[in-house]
Scaffold this motif. Structure first.
Motif, PDB file in Angstrom:
ATOM      1  N   SER A   1      10.707 -18.379  -0.371  1.00 43.64           N
ATOM      2  CA  SER A   1      10.970 -17.532  -1.536  1.00 43.64           C
ATOM      3  C   SER A   1       9.708 -16.824  -2.018  1.00 43.64           C
ATOM      4  CB  SER A   1      11.534 -18.384  -2.675  1.00 43.64           C
ATOM      5  OG  SER A   1      10.548 -19.317  -3.104  1.00 43.64           O
ATOM      6  N   ALA A   2       9.899 -15.793  -2.828  1.00 48.70           N
ATOM      7  CA  ALA A   2       8.756 -15.037  -3.367  1.00 48.70           C
ATOM      8  C   ALA A   2       7.779 -15.931  -4.145  1.00 48.70           C
ATOM      9  CB  ALA A   2       9.256 -13.885  -4.233  1.00 48.70           C
ATOM     10  N   PRO A   3       8.259 -16.833  -5.019  1.00 49.44           N
ATOM     11  CA  PRO A   3       7.312 -17.720  -5.714  1.00 49.44           C
ATOM     12  C   PRO A   3       6.512 -18.602  -4.759  1.00 49.44           C
ATOM     13  CG  PRO A   3       9.441 -17.729  -6.831  1.00 49.44           C
ATOM     14  CD  PRO A   3       9.634 -17.003  -5.540  1.00 49.44           C
ATOM     15  N   LEU A   4       7.157 -19.064  -3.683  1.00 48.69           N
ATOM     16  CA  LEU A   4       6.440 -19.864  -2.692  1.00 48.69           C
ATOM     17  C   LEU A   4       5.425 -19.027  -1.928  1.00 48.69           C
ATOM     18  CD1 LEU A   4       8.934 -22.378  -0.998  1.00 48.69           C
ATOM     19  CD2 LEU A   4       6.943 -22.882  -2.420  1.00 48.69           C
ATOM     20  N   LEU A   5       5.797 -17.800  -1.605  1.00 50.03           N
ATOM     21  CA  LEU A   5       4.862 -16.897  -0.932  1.00 50.03           C
ATOM     22  C   LEU A   5       3.600 -16.706  -1.771  1.00 50.03           C
ATOM     23  CD1 LEU A   5       7.336 -14.158   0.363  1.00 50.03           C
ATOM     24  CD2 LEU A   5       6.032 -15.758   1.776  1.00 50.03           C
ATOM     25  N   ASP A   6       3.789 -16.611  -3.085  1.00 50.55           N
ATOM     26  CA  ASP A   6       2.641 -16.432  -3.992  1.00 50.55           C
ATOM     27  C   ASP A   6       1.709 -17.639  -3.955  1.00 50.55           C
ATOM     28  OD1 ASP A   6       3.605 -13.973  -4.751  1.00 50.55           O
ATOM     29  OD2 ASP A   6       4.574 -14.705  -6.581  1.00 50.55           O
ATOM     30  N   GLN A   7       2.249 -18.814  -3.623  1.00 44.87           N
ATOM     31  CA  GLN A   7       1.425 -20.025  -3.521  1.00 44.87           C
ATOM     32  C   GLN A   7       0.816 -20.188  -2.133  1.00 44.87           C
ATOM     33  OE1 GLN A   7       3.031 -23.784  -5.268  1.00 44.87           O
ATOM     34  NE2 GLN A   7       4.859 -22.567  -5.673  1.00 44.87           N
ATOM     35  N   ILE A   8       1.603 -19.880  -1.104  1.00 44.97           N
ATOM     36  CA  ILE A   8       1.194 -20.160   0.271  1.00 44.97           C
ATOM     37  C   ILE A   8       0.169 -19.163   0.812  1.00 44.97           C
ATOM     38  CG2 ILE A   8       2.005 -20.291   2.666  1.00 44.97           C
ATOM     39  CD1 ILE A   8       4.686 -21.365   1.504  1.00 44.97           C
ATOM     40  N   VAL A   9       0.444 -17.869   0.644  1.00 42.54           N
ATOM     41  CA  VAL A   9      -0.394 -16.845   1.289  1.00 42.54           C
ATOM     42  C   VAL A   9      -1.876 -16.959   0.911  1.00 42.54           C
ATOM     43  CG1 VAL A   9      -0.779 -14.354   1.557  1.00 42.54           C
ATOM     44  CG2 VAL A   9       1.557 -15.282   1.641  1.00 42.54           C
ATOM     45  N   PRO A  10      -2.218 -17.125  -0.368  1.00 40.95           N
ATOM     46  CA  PRO A  10      -3.642 -17.210  -0.722  1.00 40.95           C
ATOM     47  C   PRO A  10      -4.367 -18.398  -0.107  1.00 40.95           C
ATOM     48  CG  PRO A  10      -2.324 -16.738  -2.674  1.00 40.95           C
ATOM     49  CD  PRO A  10      -1.371 -17.114  -1.587  1.00 40.95           C
ATOM     50  N   LEU A  11      -3.637 -19.441   0.284  1.00 43.46           N
ATOM     51  CA  LEU A  11      -4.270 -20.621   0.879  1.00 43.46           C
ATOM     52  C   LEU A  11      -4.948 -20.307   2.214  1.00 43.46           C
ATOM     53  CD1 LEU A  11      -1.500 -23.341   0.321  1.00 43.46           C
ATOM     54  CD2 LEU A  11      -3.727 -23.233  -0.817  1.00 43.46           C
ATOM     55  N   PHE A  12      -4.535 -19.212   2.836  1.00 44.91           N
ATOM     56  CA  PHE A  12      -4.981 -18.928   4.203  1.00 44.91           C
ATOM     57  C   PHE A  12      -6.178 -17.986   4.302  1.00 44.91           C
ATOM     58  CE2 PHE A  12      -0.934 -20.842   4.940  1.00 44.91           C
ATOM     59  CZ  PHE A  12      -0.987 -21.364   6.216  1.00 44.91           C
ATOM     60  N   PHE A  13      -6.610 -17.413   3.171  1.00 49.14           N
ATOM     61  CA  PHE A  13      -7.628 -16.362   3.264  1.00 49.14           C
ATOM     62  C   PHE A  13      -8.715 -16.498   2.206  1.00 49.14           C
ATOM     63  CE2 PHE A  13      -3.487 -14.536   4.537  1.00 49.14           C
ATOM     64  CZ  PHE A  13      -3.772 -14.237   5.866  1.00 49.14           C
TER      65      PHE A  13
END
Length: 271
Positions: free
Chosen positions: A146-158
């Motif tokens: 979901s969009a809220p999860l994307l907001d949490q997950i994506v920044p973890l990688f960069f």
């Protein structure tokens, strides 16, 4: 890319170059393409074998018999057996480093050197274990990221400034997760539980009797610099390099720096 049948399922891999063999292991939620800059450089002197993790890229679903990181290591060893490769080095990032350490225990005489990038082979810390398992449960229930999860997950990688320096990286990753096929959800969830529910391998590190290079992005939030130092303390003679201007996906965030240090390391191993 080509593929091979292991435990009844198709494992996809790239096989490029000639010379001493390097086996690559990519990050969770990515695929073999995250190594593209490294393969372009290293395949000039080495044979690079770059599999897609089960449930990722062009590989099939996780075989029923593959229940943990040791099982993944067994599958990667089966790939090397099928390719008739006796001795090889492993370059593993994130989960790639975790199964690489398992493989080093399975076949110590066959591993010539080990590169552990943006990874940690100890237990998942309790706080992140709880957080990640809750995320996986949400993905399993909703059958999407979901969009809220994307907001949490994506920044973890960069790194924090990835949007300015590499806007295509963060956006491309976000889009790939947002558009994850429903057929991939179960494998992504299962693989996540394998990774974040892994066993503790830190005690084994002191037994490593081969050249080891640890590399970590200075801004890696998923696997911190501190975790790399904890591993370094256990490995006699290991080298450690902090990668500037990079987070978890350091191979794409600062490829020139990564290539330079990998090349220098393997020149020492095979020189």
């Amino acid at each position: 890319m080509t593929s091979i049948t292991i435990r009844g399922n198709e494992l996809s891999y790239l096989d490029k170059g000639q010379g001493p063999v390097l086996l690559f292991g990519h990050s969770y939620l990515w695929d073999a393409a995250m190594w593209a800059p490294q393969i372009e450089a290293l395949s000039q002197h080495y044979r690079c074998i770059v599999p897609d993790l089960w449930g990722h890229g062009a590989s099939g679903a996780i075989p029923a018999e593959t229940r943990n990181l040791k099982g993944i290591a067994e599958d990667m060893l089966a790939l090397m057996d099928a390719l008739e490769v006796e001795r090889f080095s492993i370059v593993g990032l994130s989960v790639g480093g975790m199964w690489a350490t398992e493989l080093a225990q399975l076949a110590p005489s066959r591993i010539q050197s080990l590169v552990l990038m943006d990874t940690f082979v100890g237990l998942e810390p309790e706080v992140t274990h709880k957080k990640y398992f809750a995320m996986l449960a949400a993905i399993e229930e909703t059958r999407q990221v979901s969009a809220p999860l994307l907001d949490q997950i994506v920044p973890l990688f960069f790194a924090t400034d990835v949007a300015e320096r590499h806007p295509e990286l963060a956006q491309g990753f976000r889009d790939s997760l947002a558009n994850l096929p429903e057929s991939r959800i179960d494998d992504i969830v299962r693989m996540g539980r394998i990774i974040f529910g892994r066993r503790d391998q830190v005690d084994y590190l002191a037994k490593l009797a081969l050249p080891v290079l640890i590399m970590v992005g200075q801004e890696d939030r998923a696997r911190t610099v501190l975790e790399s130092y904890l591993m370094l303390d256990e490995i006699i003679g290991a080298q450690m390099v902090e990668i500037p201007k990079a987070g978890h996906i350091s191979t794409l965030e600062n490829p020139e720096f990564v290539n330079r240090h990998l090349s220098a390391f393997f020149e020492r191993v095979y020189g």
